[in-house]
Write a protein that holds these residues in place. Sequence first.
Motif, mmCIF file in Angstrom:
data_model
loop_
_atom_site.group_PDB
_atom_site.id
_atom_site.type_symbol
_atom_site.label_atom_id
_atom_site.label_comp_id
_atom_site.label_asym_id
_atom_site.label_seq_id
_atom_site.Cartn_x
_atom_site.Cartn_y
_atom_site.Cartn_z
ATOM 1 N N UNK A 67 -18.498 -5.220 -7.828
ATOM 2 C CA UNK A 67 -17.477 -5.378 -8.792
ATOM 3 C C UNK A 67 -17.837 -6.592 -9.458
ATOM 4 N N UNK A 68 -18.329 -7.246 -9.820
ATOM 5 C CA UNK A 68 -18.556 -8.987 -10.450
ATOM 6 C C UNK A 68 -19.682 -8.798 -10.996
ATOM 7 N N UNK A 69 -20.340 -9.356 -11.890
ATOM 8 C CA UNK A 69 -21.689 -9.714 -12.524
ATOM 9 C C UNK A 69 -22.306 -10.658 -11.654
ATOM 10 N N UNK A 70 -21.811 -11.128 -11.113
ATOM 11 C CA UNK A 70 -22.605 -12.722 -10.781
ATOM 12 C C UNK A 70 -22.720 -11.748 -9.412
ATOM 13 N N UNK A 71 -22.133 -10.925 -8.905
ATOM 14 C CA UNK A 71 -23.225 -10.301 -7.519
ATOM 15 C C UNK A 71 -23.912 -9.036 -8.261
ATOM 16 N N UNK A 72 -24.187 -8.260 -9.080
ATOM 17 C CA UNK A 72 -24.880 -7.831 -9.727
ATOM 18 C C UNK A 72 -25.920 -8.638 -10.263
ATOM 19 N N UNK A 73 -26.219 -10.258 -10.788
ATOM 20 C CA UNK A 73 -27.183 -11.040 -11.358
ATOM 21 C C UNK A 73 -27.803 -11.674 -10.017
ATOM 22 N N UNK A 74 -26.972 -11.420 -8.281
ATOM 23 C CA UNK A 74 -27.757 -12.477 -7.018
ATOM 24 C C UNK A 74 -28.511 -11.375 -6.695
ATOM 25 N N UNK A 75 -28.812 -10.200 -6.919
ATOM 26 C CA UNK A 75 -29.119 -9.062 -6.682
ATOM 27 C C UNK A 75 -31.034 -9.321 -7.710
ATOM 28 N N UNK A 76 -31.005 -9.859 -8.734
ATOM 29 C CA UNK A 76 -32.242 -9.744 -9.057
ATOM 30 C C UNK A 76 -33.015 -10.904 -8.334
ATOM 31 N N UNK A 77 -34.530 -10.069 -8.356
ATOM 32 C CA UNK A 77 -34.998 -10.817 -7.385
ATOM 33 C C UNK A 77 -36.184 -12.362 -8.906
ATOM 34 N N UNK A 78 -35.104 -12.067 -9.798
ATOM 35 C CA UNK A 78 -35.682 -13.838 -10.621
ATOM 36 C C UNK A 78 -34.800 -14.782 -10.486
ATOM 37 N N UNK A 79 -33.673 -14.102 -10.460
ATOM 38 C CA UNK A 79 -32.441 -15.144 -9.499
ATOM 39 C C UNK A 79 -32.316 -16.227 -8.736
ATOM 40 N N UNK A 80 -32.153 -17.198 -8.779
ATOM 41 C CA UNK A 80 -31.618 -18.080 -7.796
ATOM 42 C C UNK A 80 -32.048 -19.101 -7.485
ATOM 43 N N UNK A 81 -31.825 -20.027 -6.227
ATOM 44 C CA UNK A 81 -30.258 -20.481 -6.643
ATOM 45 C C UNK A 81 -29.959 -22.025 -7.880
ATOM 46 N N UNK A 82 -28.953 -22.538 -7.825
ATOM 47 C CA UNK A 82 -28.713 -23.178 -9.264
ATOM 48 C C UNK A 82 -27.254 -23.041 -9.718
ATOM 49 N N UNK A 83 -26.626 -21.193 -9.611
ATOM 50 C CA UNK A 83 -25.137 -20.724 -9.846
ATOM 51 C C UNK A 83 -24.956 -20.864 -9.837
ATOM 52 N N UNK A 84 -23.603 -20.813 -9.923
ATOM 53 C CA UNK A 84 -22.272 -20.896 -9.866
ATOM 54 C C UNK A 84 -21.243 -19.598 -9.254
ATOM 55 N N UNK A 85 -20.441 -20.245 -7.831
ATOM 56 C CA UNK A 85 -20.169 -19.021 -7.652
ATOM 57 C C UNK A 85 -18.775 -19.133 -7.845
ATOM 58 N N UNK A 86 -17.498 -18.299 -7.693
ATOM 59 C CA UNK A 86 -15.849 -19.076 -7.916
ATOM 60 C C UNK A 86 -15.337 -18.585 -7.082
ATOM 61 N N UNK A 87 -15.687 -17.810 -5.880
ATOM 62 C CA UNK A 87 -15.760 -17.304 -4.724
ATOM 63 C C UNK A 87 -14.938 -18.428 -3.775
ATOM 64 N N UNK A 88 -15.021 -19.515 -3.418
ATOM 65 C CA UNK A 88 -15.283 -21.085 -3.438
ATOM 66 C C UNK A 88 -14.884 -22.479 -3.891
ATOM 67 N N UNK A 89 -14.245 -23.428 -4.143
ATOM 68 C CA UNK A 89 -14.076 -24.598 -5.144
ATOM 69 C C UNK A 89 -15.994 -24.781 -5.299
ATOM 70 N N UNK A 90 -15.443 -24.850 -6.460
ATOM 71 C CA UNK A 90 -17.223 -25.800 -6.305
ATOM 72 C C UNK A 90 -17.242 -26.561 -7.402
ATOM 73 N N UNK A 91 -15.890 -27.280 -6.831
ATOM 74 C CA UNK A 91 -16.043 -29.160 -7.108
ATOM 75 C C UNK A 91 -15.424 -29.201 -8.236
ATOM 76 N N UNK A 92 -16.508 -29.605 -9.291
ATOM 77 C CA UNK A 92 -16.406 -30.035 -10.949
ATOM 78 C C UNK A 92 -16.114 -28.268 -11.692
ATOM 79 N N UNK A 93 -16.030 -28.015 -11.568
ATOM 80 C CA UNK A 93 -16.249 -26.311 -12.213
ATOM 81 C C UNK A 93 -15.497 -25.209 -11.246
ATOM 82 N N UNK A 94 -14.006 -25.677 -10.567
ATOM 83 C CA UNK A 94 -13.806 -23.876 -10.088
ATOM 84 C C UNK A 94 -13.753 -22.854 -11.078
ATOM 85 N N UNK A 95 -13.553 -21.835 -10.772
ATOM 86 C CA UNK A 95 -13.352 -20.806 -11.314
ATOM 87 C C UNK A 95 -14.454 -20.079 -12.310
#
Length: 965
Positions: A67-95
């Motif tokens: 239902x979100x583009x972040x979920x779609x991108x997470x399925x791709x093997x080329x996409x790995x750690x280092x991204x931000x998600x907005x489901x929980x707090x990310x301190x300096x970059x919430x939302x």
Amino acid sequence: MTPRHSLIALAAMMVALQAQAQNNAAADSQKLERIEITGSSIKRVDKETASPVQVIKAEDIARTGALTLADVMALLPAVAGGGQVDSTSSSFSDGVATVSMRGLGSASTLTLINGRRMAAAATANPNAGQSTLYNLNNIPMAAIERVEVLKDGASAIYGSDAMAGVVNFILKKEYQGLEAKLNTSGAMQGGFRTNSASFFGGFGDLDSQRFNVMLGLDLSKRGATGVNKLDGVSYDAWSLGTTSTSTGLAGDIYRQDSALTFAPNFWRETAVGSGAFNTTTPIPPKNGQCAAPGVYDTTVLANRAPVCAMDTSIYERFTEPSKSANLFARANFLISQDLTASVEAAYSRLENTYSTGYATLGSGLSEWFDAKGNRRTFRHVMAANHPDNPLFQADPNNKLRLATSARLGDISRDTQVKQDDLRLVLDLTGTHFGWDWNGGLLYNQSKRKETETGMINSVTAQAALDKYRFGGVNSPELLAQISPVAVNDGDTKVSIANIKGSREFGRLAGGAIGVALGLEHRSESITMTPDANLAAGNFVSRGGSQANGSRNVTSVFAETVLPVFKTLALEAALRSDQYSDFGNSTTPKLGFKWTPIKTLALRGTVAEGFRAPSLSQMSESSVTSFQSIGTWRDALRCPVGANGLPAKIPGATGYDNTLTNECDRNASTGNSRSIAAFIVANPNLRPETSRSYTLGLVFAPFESLNGTFDIYQITRKNEIDRLSSSDVLQRLYEQGEASYAADVVRSADASTALKDAQGKVIPGTERIAMVKRRYLNLGQTQVRGADLELSHRATLGDGARLNSALFLGYVHSYKVQRDKGLPIVDTNDSMGDDRPKYKARVSSTYSLGNFSVTTAVNYVHSMGLPRYNLSTGVREECSPTYANSKFQTAALGGDCRVASLTTVDLGVGFKPVKNLNLRATVLNVFDRAAPYSPTGASDNLYGWDKGLYNAAGRQLSVSAGYTFW
């Protein structure tokens, strides 16, 4: 050769080739449709270029159930750690939700809409790789036609940020009709609910009526999910792994874990007027009773003294609530057969709420520093005659004050983020004088308002708390004095004017030469204004972020495709970007594609890339934070003694009496202090640079089977990051680097200075109050790996079809050098960094008439739990933290690795009537829980790593779409 001369030479070469080759030119007997592929400005017939590009169509996205583009991108093997998600707090970059390719961080992946840039989110995230964040939530899903993922460096085409790759979201260009779609999803265990609705309509035929207008609207709402929904995480393993070695009690999410309750705990002053408090043993709860949700407890405090305690997991969430609305409009006009114009307008409103419960008061003395390095302190002290003081209640003549620890039940602790994004595009596309050209104007503004409640104002809170009644009724005015609302504002803007064109420039033996030239001018700005109380350092243990900067960028680029033979094509591109703040960057790219036989091609590229320092890194900006330093690193207070170790100055007095081992490097306690760590911009930064290589095969052994296999290497240098406060002290005092002298700020309080044996002040020995952590160009990262894509299409009997696809990503190594001159350490295969060696997805869709079934298998490889030292280069394959713990070893199944995860998705699509589309997708059919991860990273919650896994367990997504005409 200067960048300008390089471009002139490239253009001259093209003209010469045209003059030489046109003698043998022959007109094509048939015109084939030419298209532009992400990663190139030249229109072409062949979709497979020298660079690897993965294409995800809108129907592919629908089949995933995401239902979100972040979920779609997470399925791709080329996409790995280092991204931000907005489901929980990310301190300096919430939302903010982002995409990170190759694990190199969001700032190294360029995100485009229709080939044009987005405005970065109005945040100043100081963490490595997160300085420039493109928010996926601003992109309307209903308008997406396809997503093209360029898995190669592309700064020679697009400029800054395109070092790890490019994700280009291509929206619908033309539409006639009206459709509506409703979707709801949630976990079978309950929670994790998201509802969405989209509407898309358009009218007008561009060919016959010479216009087309379309309008789309996306609406989405996500609910909050508490951590009581545990079926999707390995809770039992977490419970075992966190077993206390002292008590033998297993970890328990519901156990009382805090002495901060709505009914205060009281800590007695040691003597009347002393200002010192017994903060180890509180006054026992009256009659052994505690107001709910607090309970009488003897396990929370280290000395097992009785206290009112509560379970704080009631405030923890796997997902935080959010709402979003995306409006998209486009009008196309056919001005002539050779010229079209379009106008795009998009607006998005995103609202996120992050809650941590209620405002709190601690019994200890809180210490922090403001932006000037001034030490600030706060502790609520209850007056001896306060009506809530239990000693006063028992004795009206009481003279003892009390320290309190409590939650203020009428002051919530929330952060609400509202983001508004406006994007306007004017586009002209034409064919004139043999050139296919495109030009346009873009304006994109992203505004952010962050509203925080529940922080304690150290300036006004004490007087207000003297009147505050715990558990009673308090006026809004009184509550505002204790905890005023804080509002932080941010604004980013980008304006672009560009024009580019491509054409065939004569012929070589293999066909027509393709040429592209382009010019772009871009203006960028950022403004971040913190709340006045945050900027002043008035809130207890909190700092603020601020930024103010702008710049202009002028770019010129050229590209050519040279079909030397029928079987061999060479590609070259060159781009020069002139920045008004740091100067010039020129990036070339070379590629080839050799097709010895129709069913097999060999391709490869070599490219240089760059990432310009973000405006928050080199303009007027700062982030206030706090760090702990080893006090023995202060060589002015603790010079090296006769034994070669830091030691106190003989005969000196004035050392901190709260630190028992201030100058003892080897002591386990009493030799550290919290200071202000002021993260500041550096106008002398240079851009990060990269060099990438790809080499691959494109093959189609059968008409029904085709695939690609590519290996890659990306080396990124001059990485922009900050040193820790301890690193700054080490460089200044141990390595003698005088350039850091201005970064160490000592207390303005002269009483903290040392005195010699004669009682004279020793100049410059005041306590360190603040360290400025400047952004610097430091080390490098090199990542190597391979990608495999396979696609198979089969036609079965009775018109049935079976389409299958495989995407596999393999990371061979991920080598990091923290700074120049330090060892290079391979940090691959590490759970702490979200770096699995393998990540794959296999899907098959069976379709017959109005019915389809899709099955997908997702795989994330197991990961190690190493410990590595970036200063010494030593890597231990199993961190002693886990190797030496029998509980952790048992929780991990006897191995020092986080288990792999394989999930299966199953979706069914059906068209019961002509215009109605129904789809139901079960994600994680077999309800596999996310594997237990003990790393303790900030992303982890009860052993769940949000950067890689979903905590929902089995989910059901149901959608209904209707086309009205």
